[in-house]
Design a protein around this motif. Sequence first.
Motif, PDB file in Angstrom:
ATOM      1  N   ASP A  27      -0.550  -3.741  34.526  1.00 60.32           N
ATOM      2  CA  ASP A  27      -1.792  -4.104  33.850  1.00 60.32           C
ATOM      3  C   ASP A  27      -1.924  -3.197  32.630  1.00 60.32           C
ATOM      4  N   ALA A  28      -1.744  -3.770  31.455  1.00 58.06           N
ATOM      5  CA  ALA A  28      -1.766  -2.993  30.208  1.00 58.06           C
ATOM      6  C   ALA A  28      -3.072  -3.184  29.442  1.00 58.06           C
ATOM      7  N   THR A  29      -4.115  -3.606  30.125  1.00 59.23           N
ATOM      8  CA  THR A  29      -5.377  -3.914  29.460  1.00 59.23           C
ATOM      9  C   THR A  29      -5.888  -2.752  28.625  1.00 59.23           C
ATOM     10  N   ASP A  30      -5.893  -1.542  29.209  1.00 59.44           N
ATOM     11  CA  ASP A  30      -6.440  -0.390  28.481  1.00 59.44           C
ATOM     12  C   ASP A  30      -5.553   0.007  27.314  1.00 59.44           C
ATOM     13  N   GLU A  31      -4.248   0.012  27.528  1.00 56.88           N
ATOM     14  CA  GLU A  31      -3.330   0.378  26.454  1.00 56.88           C
ATOM     15  C   GLU A  31      -3.422  -0.611  25.291  1.00 56.88           C
ATOM     16  N   ILE A  32      -3.501  -1.893  25.606  1.00 59.62           N
ATOM     17  CA  ILE A  32      -3.604  -2.910  24.559  1.00 59.62           C
ATOM     18  C   ILE A  32      -4.933  -2.790  23.826  1.00 59.62           C
ATOM     19  N   SER A  33      -5.995  -2.548  24.559  1.00 56.29           N
ATOM     20  CA  SER A  33      -7.334  -2.493  23.970  1.00 56.29           C
ATOM     21  C   SER A  33      -7.484  -1.347  22.978  1.00 56.29           C
ATOM     22  N   ILE A  34      -6.955  -0.164  23.310  1.00 58.94           N
ATOM     23  CA  ILE A  34      -7.204   0.994  22.445  1.00 58.94           C
ATOM     24  C   ILE A  34      -6.242   1.073  21.268  1.00 58.94           C
ATOM     25  N   TYR A  35      -5.118   0.360  21.329  1.00 60.72           N
ATOM     26  CA  TYR A  35      -4.129   0.452  20.257  1.00 60.72           C
ATOM     27  C   TYR A  35      -4.162  -0.729  19.288  1.00 60.72           C
ATOM     28  N   HIS A  36      -4.865  -1.809  19.643  1.00 59.66           N
ATOM     29  CA  HIS A  36      -4.769  -3.027  18.834  1.00 59.66           C
ATOM     30  C   HIS A  36      -6.144  -3.550  18.437  1.00 59.66           C
ATOM     31  N   SER A  37      -6.172  -4.223  17.318  1.00 62.46           N
ATOM     32  CA  SER A  37      -7.399  -4.870  16.860  1.00 62.46           C
ATOM     33  C   SER A  37      -7.635  -6.140  17.665  1.00 62.46           C
ATOM     34  N   SER A  38      -8.856  -6.669  17.577  1.00 67.68           N
ATOM     35  CA  SER A  38      -9.187  -7.892  18.304  1.00 67.68           C
ATOM     36  C   SER A  38      -8.330  -9.063  17.813  1.00 67.68           C
ATOM     37  N   LYS A  39      -7.971  -9.051  16.528  1.00 62.21           N
ATOM     38  CA  LYS A  39      -7.123 -10.109  15.973  1.00 62.21           C
ATOM     39  C   LYS A  39      -5.738 -10.096  16.608  1.00 62.21           C
ATOM     40  N   THR A  56      -3.784 -12.804  19.202  1.00 62.31           N
ATOM     41  CA  THR A  56      -2.424 -13.292  18.992  1.00 62.31           C
ATOM     42  C   THR A  56      -1.581 -13.098  20.247  1.00 62.31           C
ATOM     43  N   MET A  57      -1.696 -11.931  20.867  1.00 63.54           N
ATOM     44  CA  MET A  57      -0.930 -11.651  22.086  1.00 63.54           C
ATOM     45  C   MET A  57      -1.335 -12.590  23.212  1.00 63.54           C
ATOM     46  N   ASN A  58      -2.616 -12.872  23.315  1.00 63.89           N
ATOM     47  CA  ASN A  58      -3.092 -13.741  24.392  1.00 63.89           C
ATOM     48  C   ASN A  58      -2.586 -15.178  24.250  1.00 63.89           C
ATOM     49  N   SER A  59      -2.092 -15.547  23.077  1.00 66.54           N
ATOM     50  CA  SER A  59      -1.501 -16.875  22.908  1.00 66.54           C
ATOM     51  C   SER A  59      -0.182 -17.014  23.669  1.00 66.54           C
ATOM     52  N   TYR A  60       0.337 -15.892  24.155  1.00 69.67           N
ATOM     53  CA  TYR A  60       1.582 -15.904  24.933  1.00 69.67           C
ATOM     54  C   TYR A  60       1.328 -16.021  26.436  1.00 69.67           C
ATOM     55  N   ARG A  61       0.081 -16.284  26.835  1.00 69.51           N
ATOM     56  CA  ARG A  61      -0.218 -16.308  28.263  1.00 69.51           C
ATOM     57  C   ARG A  61       0.432 -17.518  28.947  1.00 69.51           C
ATOM     58  N   ASN A  90      -6.131  -0.967   8.908  1.00 71.56           N
ATOM     59  CA  ASN A  90      -5.327  -2.084   8.418  1.00 71.56           C
ATOM     60  C   ASN A  90      -3.857  -1.674   8.499  1.00 71.56           C
ATOM     61  N   PHE A  91      -3.030  -2.483   9.171  1.00 73.76           N
ATOM     62  CA  PHE A  91      -1.644  -2.098   9.427  1.00 73.76           C
ATOM     63  C   PHE A  91      -0.874  -1.828   8.138  1.00 73.76           C
ATOM     64  N   VAL A  92      -0.946  -2.729   7.179  1.00 71.02           N
ATOM     65  CA  VAL A  92      -0.152  -2.580   5.955  1.00 71.02           C
ATOM     66  C   VAL A  92      -0.607  -1.368   5.150  1.00 71.02           C
ATOM     67  N   ILE A  93      -1.927  -1.233   4.931  1.00 70.64           N
ATOM     68  CA  ILE A  93      -2.431  -0.125   4.114  1.00 70.64           C
ATOM     69  C   ILE A  93      -2.141   1.220   4.765  1.00 70.64           C
ATOM     70  N   ASP A  94      -2.452   1.339   6.075  1.00 68.89           N
ATOM     71  CA  ASP A  94      -2.219   2.620   6.744  1.00 68.89           C
ATOM     72  C   ASP A  94      -0.733   2.934   6.865  1.00 68.89           C
ATOM     73  N   THR A  95       0.097   1.909   7.038  1.00 68.22           N
ATOM     74  CA  THR A  95       1.537   2.152   7.099  1.00 68.22           C
ATOM     75  C   THR A  95       2.062   2.662   5.762  1.00 68.22           C
ATOM     76  N   LEU A  96       1.577   2.097   4.662  1.00 67.35           N
ATOM     77  CA  LEU A  96       1.991   2.562   3.338  1.00 67.35           C
ATOM     78  C   LEU A  96       1.511   3.989   3.081  1.00 67.35           C
ATOM     79  N   ILE A  97       0.282   4.309   3.513  1.00 66.77           N
ATOM     80  CA  ILE A  97      -0.208   5.684   3.389  1.00 66.77           C
ATOM     81  C   ILE A  97       0.689   6.625   4.183  1.00 66.77           C
TER      82      ILE A  97
END
Length: 531
Positions: free
Chosen positions: A53-65, A69-74, A255-262
Amino acid sequence: MHKPKILSRADVGALIAAGDTIVINEGMVLRLNAWLDHHPGGRLVIQHMVGRDATDEISIYHSSKVIRTMNSYRVGRIAGTWVNFTPPIRGGLFAQYEKNGPADISKDPISIHAQQLSQFFSTTSPTLDLKPEDDSICTEGTTVPEPPSNMDNTELVKQALDHDLDQYPSLDALTQRAIVEKYRALHQKIKAEGYYDCQYRQYAKEMGRYLCIFAAFFVALKYEWFITSAALLGLFWHQIMFTAHDAGHQGITHNFVIDTLIGMFVADFCCGLSIGWWKSSHNEHDPDLQNAPLFATSPSYLASFHSSYYNFTFLWDKAAEYAIPYQRYTYYPVMGIARFNLYILSWCHLLSRRSTTLGSSKWTRPTEICFMSIYWFLFGYCLVWRSIPTWPLRIIFVLVSHIITMPLHVQITLSHWAMSTSNFGETESFPQHQLRTTMDVECPAWLDFIHGGLQFQAVHHLFPCVPRHNLRRLQQLVIGFCNETGIKYKRLGFVDGNKDVLGKLGEVAAQLDLMIKCQKHMAETGESGLH
């Protein structure tokens, strides 16, 4: 839209036995086969959550968007409370679930905690140590060669586990479930009260400090005060890497792209270190706790073990047998040159398959290689080779600039090396695991700029995407959470923390000395010598 099919434990086990990457999130069964190579955080972090059960790990590391997307793989959902499997990459056995066969609970290594611990010690041999952190446990089918000294650390590992089990809440399902519910309620409160909002004015102040240090470095270099210049460059690296850490967790703009570039600009371009390597390493909960043959922070490392993170078998050999007894004395000298090792690890990562991702993040690898190449041109050629006149001065400049960054390496190890490394199994909740394996360093608020937020490692590990300038306020909520759940929250001052680490290194060295003496005694008399 049809209602998702309910999948039993045996159904999920059968999917994993067939090679599917199955993760549980909020009661949904996700098949992430197609997501593995697209995951910006790498494949391994997902592989270590298979069957769990990765609910907590997924919740704290990822945005709701991203979560949508991940839940589309259910492919279904579970009914009731889920009991975690041990992932295949960590030795989980799923042969009994093949072809949807009935689940044999006696063969399930995580069915109940007592059985889990029993299996752990009955299958741990002198030639293989299952490292307590997720990344180092041997994968199924891995053969570990016989170590030269035939050391047996099983009893020491068991003693450490028994001690740690007495220090923390029970691992029974009800207790751990109550901890998880309180943690999720705290997370909702943190989001509602704006703790994820970045204080950009604090970064404006830090940018001013970075620029002043960098300008002072250039002035010193111009007047050929090479040692002073080297010290200022090291201080610049030390300070600016805190921002790379924030960006690596998407804790600045979220934001993944902006923070990754920083992160790439700061880590790769300014410091010559791969932010991608750091992400890959950090996402596995600091696998660099394995530092054989120079250091052993737990009796678990006093034998050979296989790392699934590095995909490498660390053999217990004469080098380790010689180095470990002196580790409390070599700790600071090694920390002083640790940055050179990070250069190597960064390039090894970028040149390996681990750094290859597809989809929206496929641009990260070539960008990192480009930025790091520019760093070495500017630092290695323009600065060291062209600006410094003699070889002795060049060597001194490089050493001084790198040794100045030592407090950063000490700070990181301080938060982990003296903490518990016992394997509590799959039943331990995410928040308890983070607080058990990480400690915070106490300091006055005016010294926060020296520690760069890394003094709040325990708080940060619970909520990694919260901007570091909010961690001091958040600490008070975490203290309340720990008081409510009975989980120990360890805090020490910087000096006491150093003493704790040195004490742990000395303790493990003494355990090794005892093992060697017992081994020699057994060879001479045939008796263990333990009475």
